[in-house]
Design an enzyme around this catalytic site. Structure first.
Site, PDB file in Angstrom:
ATOM      1  N   THR A  40       0.777  -1.230   0.094  1.00  0.00           N
ATOM      2  CA  THR A  40       0.146   0.324   0.252  1.00  0.00           C
ATOM      3  C   THR A  40       0.939   1.472   0.041  1.00  0.00           C
ATOM      4  OG1 THR A  40      -0.251  -0.362   2.333  1.00  0.00           O
ATOM      5  CG2 THR A  40      -1.992  -1.420   1.109  1.00  0.00           C
ATOM      6  N   SER A  72      32.473  -5.359   7.188  1.00  0.00           N
ATOM      7  CA  SER A  72      30.644  -6.105   8.553  1.00  0.00           C
ATOM      8  C   SER A  72      31.869  -7.071   8.987  1.00  0.00           C
ATOM      9  CB  SER A  72      30.173  -6.642   7.747  1.00  0.00           C
ATOM     10  OG  SER A  72      30.492  -8.032   7.199  1.00  0.00           O
ATOM     11  N   GLY A 129      12.148 -10.233   5.182  1.00  0.00           N
ATOM     12  CA  GLY A 129      10.711  -9.606   5.238  1.00  0.00           C
ATOM     13  C   GLY A 129      11.092  -8.331   6.170  1.00  0.00           C
ATOM     14  N   LEU A 130      12.089  -8.448   6.812  1.00  0.00           N
ATOM     15  CA  LEU A 130      11.944  -7.465   8.274  1.00  0.00           C
ATOM     16  C   LEU A 130      12.889  -6.539   7.752  1.00  0.00           C
ATOM     17  CD1 LEU A 130      13.086 -11.112  10.891  1.00  0.00           C
ATOM     18  CD2 LEU A 130      10.445  -9.676   9.674  1.00  0.00           C
ATOM     19  N   SER A 132      16.318  -5.791   6.485  1.00  0.00           N
ATOM     20  CA  SER A 132      17.652  -5.932   7.381  1.00  0.00           C
ATOM     21  C   SER A 132      18.526  -4.525   5.976  1.00  0.00           C
ATOM     22  CB  SER A 132      18.111  -6.950   6.918  1.00  0.00           C
ATOM     23  OG  SER A 132      17.787  -7.457   5.284  1.00  0.00           O
ATOM     24  N   GLU A 165      18.012   3.855  -2.174  1.00  0.00           N
ATOM     25  CA  GLU A 165      17.155   2.450  -2.654  1.00  0.00           C
ATOM     26  C   GLU A 165      16.832   2.591  -4.661  1.00  0.00           C
ATOM     27  OE1 GLU A 165      15.346  -0.756  -1.199  1.00  0.00           O
ATOM     28  OE2 GLU A 165      17.232  -0.722  -0.270  1.00  0.00           O
ATOM     29  N   ASP A 177       9.517   1.080   5.711  1.00  0.00           N
ATOM     30  CA  ASP A 177      10.570   0.047   5.799  1.00  0.00           C
ATOM     31  C   ASP A 177      11.397   2.221   6.549  1.00  0.00           C
ATOM     32  OD1 ASP A 177       9.620  -1.501   5.070  1.00  0.00           O
ATOM     33  OD2 ASP A 177      10.946  -2.231   3.585  1.00  0.00           O
TER      34      ASP A 177
END
Length: 387
Positions: A40, A72, A129-130, A132, A165, A177
């Site tokens: 949405t 990292s 789907g969190l 990252s 992005e 997000d």
């Protein structure tokens, strides 16, 4: 990704060993779970995510030149390097495209940014789907905002990371997000109007209601930069054009019967998902404010059915996770995130949590799927400096 995050002093010590100097500071930003409101955001609609208690952390030191070095805490690769004057969209690889994209977006906006040394640590599962990737971006932009005294507001940082992005990473994502990661608060979800970026905190505390929110990571990887996401977005744009509206936000549930006669079957189903999902977000906010989280289970179920049948972004593993959780005591469950893999969430009574966990693991084993990762999340604070 690390299972157990480094403590700030451990990350600083690791930075010192890798780069030969202490960092100027350490910043963290959370991943997010979208409670409801999927696909949405880029339709100028409503979403209801919350920041979670899993974060990306960056130790950063300003350099005196235009070089960027990135490292990292996971993997065996040495530092990646780049020159600020040579950053090109979609030129970076792996996780480094997210911090480099933020640097690129800030420069595109006319903000002077220095070269940096950066060390990343994260316990947000990638591909689940969190969000990252946005956790990394929000940690980096928070660090740069402080280190350069740029004075960016939360909304400025949301739009800059979206630019990173869209323009650098090449993923046509919206603003949900970043908004959750930058604006989150403990014990609350972020009710976001994606048309005007207005954000309101809505109480969402599972503990007092005797509930937990389980995340079921199917281990099916996904990517927002793939064709599935882009094709769904194109369908939404086509639907809006045919219906003569600026965005699907402007279509109401009562308009759907007329819309069905104007759109081809596939486009109509895509539109129907977005329109009904917006309505479900508004209903969820009302129920959370009036009755609490125990009242939203059926809305989560309806959301998953819509994503499975109308938007067609689920997968067999996600469907199995949702169906099994519901059959063994969850009061509501749905896939979360962009789809085509990733994670499901299951709002579950505390006493049913062990059975839901074991039932999902058994069901995945019977189906021949990889063992899922299952863990609880709670609404947590947004991006901030921690050292």
């Amino acid at each position: 990704m690390n299972a157990a995050p480094f403590r700030p002093e451990e990350l600083a010590a690791r930075f010192q060993r890798e780069y030969g100097a202490a960092p100027d500071g350490i910043w963290q930003a959370p991943g997010r779970v979208n409670l409801i409101g999927e696909h949405t955001d880029y339709n100028e609609g409503f979403v209801l995510p919350f920041a979670i208690d899993r974060t990306a952390r960056v130790a950063v030191r300003v350099r005196g030149d235009l070089q960027v070095r990135l490292l990292s805490t996971y993997g065996d690769q040495g530092p990646a390097s780049a020159n600020l004057n040579q950053l090109e969209p979609e030129s970076a690889k792996g996780w480094t495209k997210y911090p480099l994209g933020v640097l690129w977006a800030l420069r595109e906006a006319g903000i002077t940014v220095p070269g940096i040394d950066l060390l990343l640590d994260s316990d947000v599962p990638p591909g689940a789907g969190l969000s990252s990737s946005h956790a990394i971006e929000c940690a980096v932009i928070s660090a740069l905002n402080d280190l350069t005294s740029a004075g960016l507001t939360a909304q400025d940082m949301v739009l800059a990371t979206q630019r990173a992005e869209n323009g650098f990473v090449g993923a046509p994502t919206g603003i949900m997000d970043q908004s959750a990661s930058l604006r989150g608060a403990e014990g609350h979800a972020v009710f976001l109007d994606c048309r005007d970026q207005n954000a309101t905190l809505v109480p969402f505390e599972t503990g007092p209601a005797g509930l937990v929110l389980l995340v079921i990571d199917t281990k099916v990887s996904h990517s927002h930069a793939d064709g599935g996401y882009a094709s769904r977005r194109a369908s939404c744009q086509l639907g809006a054009e045919v219906l003569g509206v600026g965005a699907l936000r402007d279509v109401q549930v009562g308009d759907l019967p007329e819309a069905s006669g104007l759109l081809d079957e596939t486009t109509f189903r895509r539109v129907r998902h977005v329109v009904t999902e917006n309505d479900r977000v508004l209903q969820t906010v009302e129920r959370l404010e009036a009755e609490g989280p125990s009242a939203i289970g059926l809305l989560l179920d309806a959301s998953h059915a819509s994503m499975r049948d109308d938007f067609e972004i689920s997968c067999p593993e996600l469907d199995l996770a949702v169906e099994t959780a519901r059959a063994h005591g969850a009061i509501g469950a749905r896939m979360t995130g962009g789809g085509f893999g990733g994670a499901a969430i299951a709002l579950t009574p505390v006493e049913a949590e062990p059975e839901v966990r074991s039932a999902v693991v058994r069901a995945f084993a019977r189906a021949g799927y990889r063992e899922p990762g299952i863990f609880t999340v709670s609404p947590a604070p947004g991006a901030r400096r921690i050292a």
